[in-house]
Design a protein around this motif. Structure first.
Motif, short mmCIF file in Angstrom:
data_model
loop_
_atom_site.label_atom_id
_atom_site.label_comp_id
_atom_site.label_asym_id
_atom_site.label_seq_id
_atom_site.Cartn_x
_atom_site.Cartn_y
_atom_site.Cartn_z
N THR A 19 62.39 63.76 5.30
CA THR A 19 62.80 65.08 4.84
C THR A 19 64.21 65.37 5.34
O THR A 19 64.67 64.75 6.30
N GLN A 20 64.88 66.31 4.67
CA GLN A 20 66.20 66.73 5.13
C GLN A 20 66.01 67.81 6.18
O GLN A 20 65.12 68.66 6.06
N GLY A 21 66.82 67.75 7.25
CA GLY A 21 66.72 68.76 8.30
C GLY A 21 67.43 68.29 9.54
O GLY A 21 68.01 67.19 9.55
N PRO A 22 67.40 69.09 10.63
CA PRO A 22 68.02 68.66 11.89
C PRO A 22 67.41 67.35 12.36
O PRO A 22 66.19 67.18 12.26
N LEU A 23 68.23 66.43 12.87
CA LEU A 23 67.77 65.09 13.23
C LEU A 23 66.59 65.13 14.20
O LEU A 23 66.67 65.70 15.28
N ASN A 24 65.50 64.54 13.76
CA ASN A 24 64.25 64.58 14.50
C ASN A 24 63.43 63.37 14.08
O ASN A 24 63.36 63.05 12.90
N LEU A 25 62.85 62.66 15.06
CA LEU A 25 62.10 61.44 14.76
C LEU A 25 60.73 61.55 15.38
O LEU A 25 60.62 61.83 16.57
N CYS A 26 59.71 61.32 14.58
CA CYS A 26 58.36 61.30 15.16
C CYS A 26 57.65 60.05 14.72
O CYS A 26 57.51 59.80 13.52
N ILE A 27 57.23 59.26 15.69
CA ILE A 27 56.51 58.02 15.39
C ILE A 27 55.08 58.16 15.89
O ILE A 27 54.85 58.74 16.96
N THR A 28 54.15 57.66 15.10
CA THR A 28 52.76 57.54 15.55
C THR A 28 52.41 56.06 15.57
O THR A 28 52.68 55.36 14.59
N VAL A 29 51.87 55.60 16.68
CA VAL A 29 51.47 54.20 16.79
C VAL A 29 49.95 54.08 16.79
O VAL A 29 49.26 54.94 17.34
N PHE A 30 49.48 53.00 16.19
CA PHE A 30 48.06 52.68 16.16
C PHE A 30 47.88 51.33 16.84
O PHE A 30 48.57 50.37 16.51
N GLY A 31 46.97 51.28 17.80
CA GLY A 31 46.68 50.03 18.48
C GLY A 31 45.19 49.84 18.59
O GLY A 31 44.41 50.70 18.19
N GLU A 32 44.80 48.69 19.13
CA GLU A 32 43.38 48.38 19.28
C GLU A 32 43.10 47.84 20.68
O GLU A 32 43.96 47.21 21.29
N ALA A 33 41.87 48.06 21.13
CA ALA A 33 41.38 47.42 22.35
C ALA A 33 39.88 47.22 22.21
O ALA A 33 39.23 47.97 21.47
N PRO A 34 39.33 46.21 22.91
CA PRO A 34 37.88 46.03 22.87
C PRO A 34 37.19 47.26 23.48
O PRO A 34 37.78 47.95 24.32
N PRO A 35 35.94 47.54 23.07
CA PRO A 35 35.23 48.72 23.56
C PRO A 35 35.21 48.76 25.09
O PRO A 35 34.99 47.74 25.73
N GLY A 36 35.48 49.91 25.65
CA GLY A 36 35.40 50.10 27.10
C GLY A 36 36.55 49.49 27.87
O GLY A 36 36.57 49.55 29.11
N GLN A 37 37.53 48.88 27.18
CA GLN A 37 38.59 48.19 27.93
C GLN A 37 39.95 48.90 27.92
O GLN A 37 40.91 48.40 28.53
N ALA A 38 40.05 50.03 27.23
CA ALA A 38 41.31 50.78 27.25
C ALA A 38 41.59 51.21 28.70
O ALA A 38 40.67 51.63 29.41
N LEU A 39 42.83 51.07 29.14
CA LEU A 39 43.21 51.49 30.49
C LEU A 39 43.47 52.98 30.46
O LEU A 39 44.33 53.45 29.72
#
Ligand code: ADP
Ligand code: MG
Length: 312
Positions: free
Chosen positions: A120-140
């Motif tokens: 979109t046009q507007g004041p410079l602004n960056l938003c990133i969303t990341v998607f990752g994976e981990a085995p069940p129960g292993q996220a730190l």
């Protein structure tokens, strides 16, 4: 250049492995690894707040993704995809070319495809969303630190903050020394391999974005424990070590933008060697609160706190 030309030219590429539908439809369609958990995080970068208008666009593209990948690293996640929401004052080709180059270089190095976004046009602004994976129960998570655990940190602390103080005119640095701390501020490297290797080893972890004291404080609160940190043990560059002690302390303890991982592990845990230096900086204790001690074990009075967008 119209909106859709811009997206096609700079942000659209053939679909990657694990992406059934990428940029170009209303939603991306991702294929999850059977049984894995999704880990999702967003970080926004606002001009004047998170970066200076003069920053090299390639470094900005790198950093916008790096700070997001750092959150995946902190949780031990494997990167799977990201979206990019972009507000731009104008469709400046030279700027977009640089930005896209920095962004794609890190995306490719990290094996993470861009799967969608918004422009979109507007004041410079960056938003990133990341998607990752981990085995069940292993996220730190932040909540697993146990009394008796040792506290470790990756890499070195404080250089990014030192660079900020140079830009603010409070510190004078030139040549190679300045370039080094400036790179720490503008081109942080997310510790993805370390985070993944710490699954099943670390009891708690997070990345340092707002300063060691405050960020470690989040682990202590979530884990309902306290800690003692050894100031002399905090890893620092030769450039930072040459600064006056009070400034060193400020950069090490309260400097933001480090994007190193802090984690806790039981004494004797087999720590992974992924080519990133690890330094033991303290110990988790039952007594609530965060104490900082000098080389002789004497308390250090510092009066420092971490960065807070609404309290500074
Ligand atoms: P919609 O109007 O349906 O929300 P858009 O017109 O905003 O879709 O975007 C068209 C396509 O381009 C979508 O697939 C969207 O995910 C993608 N897209 C838009 N902006 C970006 C961007 N900056 N980076 C990557 N993909 C983008
Ligand atoms: Mg849209």
């Amino acid at each position: 250049m119209g909106e859709f030309d811009l997206i096609r030219r700079f942000f659209q590429r053939p679909a990657a492995a694990g992406v059934e539908v990428g940029v170009g439809d209303d939603c991306a369609v991702l294929v999850p690894t059977p049984g894995a958990r999704w880990l999702v995080s967003s970080d926004m970068l606002v001009e004047g707040r998170h970066f200076l208008s003069t920053v090299d666009p390639a470094r900005l593209g790198h950093k916008a993704l790096a700070v997001n990948l750092s959150d995946l690293a902190a949780c031990g996640a494997t990167p799977r995809g990201f979206t990019l929401a972009l507000a731009l004052p104008r469709a400046d080709e030279a700027w977009l070319t640089g930005f896209a180059q920095g962004l794609w270089a890190l995306a490719d190095a990290s094996g993470i495809p861009l799967v969608g976004g918004d422009t979109t046009q507007g004041p410079l602004n960056l938003c990133i969303t990341v998607f990752g994976e981990a085995p069940p129960g292993q996220a730190l998570l932040r909540s697993g630190a146990k009394v008796g655990d040792e506290i470790w940190v990756s890499g070195r602390l404080g250089d990014a903050r030192l660079a900020l103080e140079v830009f603010r005119g409070r510190v004078a640095l030139a040549g190679e020394a300045f370039e080094q701390v400036r790179a720490a501020m503008e081109r942080p490297m997310p510790r993805l391999a370390l985070g993944q290797a710490l699954r099943g080893v670390a009891t708690a972890a997070l990345d340092i974005s707002d300063g060691l004291l405050g960020d470690l404080g989040h682990v202590l609160t979530a884990s309902r424990v306290g800690a003692t940190l050894e100031l002399a043990a905090l890893p620092r560059s030769e450039v930072l070590a040459a600064q006056p002690p009070a400034l060193q302390q400020e950069c090490l303890l309260a400097g933001g933008d480090d994007y190193e991982l802090v984690f806790t592990a039981p004494p004797g845990a087999r720590l992974p060697d992924v080519g990133v230096p690890l330094t033991r900086i303290g110990r988790i204790e039952a007594e609530p609160g965060l104490r900082v001690v000098d080389a002789r074990g004497e308390p250090v009075a510092h009066g420092l706190r971490s960065f807070d967008h609404f309290q500074s």
